[in-house]
Design an enzyme around this catalytic site. Structure first.
Site, PDB file in Angstrom:
ATOM      1  N   LEU A   1       0.794  -1.227   0.000  1.00  0.00           N
ATOM      2  CA  LEU A   1       0.000   0.000   0.000  1.00  0.00           C
ATOM      3  C   LEU A   1       0.833   1.288   0.000  1.00  0.00           C
ATOM      4  O   LEU A   1       0.512   2.219  -0.699  1.00  0.00           O
ATOM      5  CB  LEU A   1      -0.959   0.020   1.197  1.00  0.00           C
ATOM      6  CG  LEU A   1      -2.146  -0.912   1.082  1.00  0.00           C
ATOM      7  CD1 LEU A   1      -2.898  -1.004   2.394  1.00  0.00           C
ATOM      8  CD2 LEU A   1      -3.073  -0.451  -0.033  1.00  0.00           C
ATOM      9  N   HIS A   2       1.859   1.375   0.812  1.00  0.00           N
ATOM     10  CA  HIS A   2       2.692   2.585   0.894  1.00  0.00           C
ATOM     11  C   HIS A   2       1.819   3.837   1.053  1.00  0.00           C
ATOM     12  O   HIS A   2       1.936   4.794   0.293  1.00  0.00           O
ATOM     13  CB  HIS A   2       3.592   2.715  -0.342  1.00  0.00           C
ATOM     14  CG  HIS A   2       4.346   1.465  -0.659  1.00  0.00           C
ATOM     15  ND1 HIS A   2       5.323   0.970   0.176  1.00  0.00           N
ATOM     16  CD2 HIS A   2       4.267   0.610  -1.713  1.00  0.00           C
ATOM     17  CE1 HIS A   2       5.819  -0.143  -0.361  1.00  0.00           C
ATOM     18  NE2 HIS A   2       5.192  -0.389  -1.481  1.00  0.00           N
ATOM     19  N   LEU A   3       0.933   3.815   2.031  1.00  0.00           N
ATOM     20  CA  LEU A   3      -0.055   4.879   2.187  1.00  0.00           C
ATOM     21  C   LEU A   3       0.541   6.254   2.498  1.00  0.00           C
ATOM     22  O   LEU A   3      -0.056   7.269   2.150  1.00  0.00           O
ATOM     23  CB  LEU A   3      -1.077   4.500   3.263  1.00  0.00           C
ATOM     24  CG  LEU A   3      -2.010   3.348   2.875  1.00  0.00           C
ATOM     25  CD1 LEU A   3      -2.938   3.007   4.025  1.00  0.00           C
ATOM     26  CD2 LEU A   3      -2.795   3.666   1.619  1.00  0.00           C
TER      27      LEU A   3
END
Length: 145
Positions: A95-97
């Site tokens: 995801l690497h939000l």
């Protein structure tokens, strides 16, 4: 549970979230697995291999997102996929939000239960990040040289 594996649409992403062997294990546990047509092609897995493992080959990503309770991806959903996510659906992917605030907002707005591979922890280890970290570490020496 109905588990969906759409084809990755992010530029230069050719991996697939689950191998035919993984699909077989899920199917043996009683899950229904939907795999988008050509989802595994970039990783060397044919539709026939997924079908033989017990997957239902599905021609359109929209059908997978509409039917599946859980979506397995490699990379974060792209903006055109946000609208396909549904309330109470589970998303399991990188995801690497922190770098994707619009994605974080879309997941919250749509009521999706999202799990980032990069946050899976066993004890003090991050087992899903270890292979990539090992490759990056080795490559850094080569690039530095």
């Amino acid at each position: 549970m109905k588990i969906g594996i759409p084809r990755e649409i992010k530029d230069k992403e050719h991996r697939v979230a689950c191998t035919p062997g993984g699909v077989r294990m899920l199917a043996q546990q009683g899950h229904e697995v939907l795999v988008e047509t050509r989802a595994g092609e970039g990783s060397g897995f044919s539709d026939d291999a997924y079908a033989a493992a017990g997957a239902k080959i599905t021609p359109k990503a929209v059908d997978i997102f509409m039917q599946a309770q859980m979506i397995l991806k490699v990379k974060e959903p792209q903006p055109c996929e946000y609208q396909l996510l549904r309330q109470n659906q589970i998303l399991f992917t990188y995801l690497h939000l922190a770098a994707e605030p619009d994605l974080a907002a879309a997941l919250m707005e749509r009521g999706v239960g999202a799990f980032g591979y990069e946050t899976v922890q066993i004890g003090r280890r991050l087992p899903l990040l270890e292979p990539m970290s090992e490759i990056a570490g080795r490559m850094s020496v080569i690039v530095g040289a």
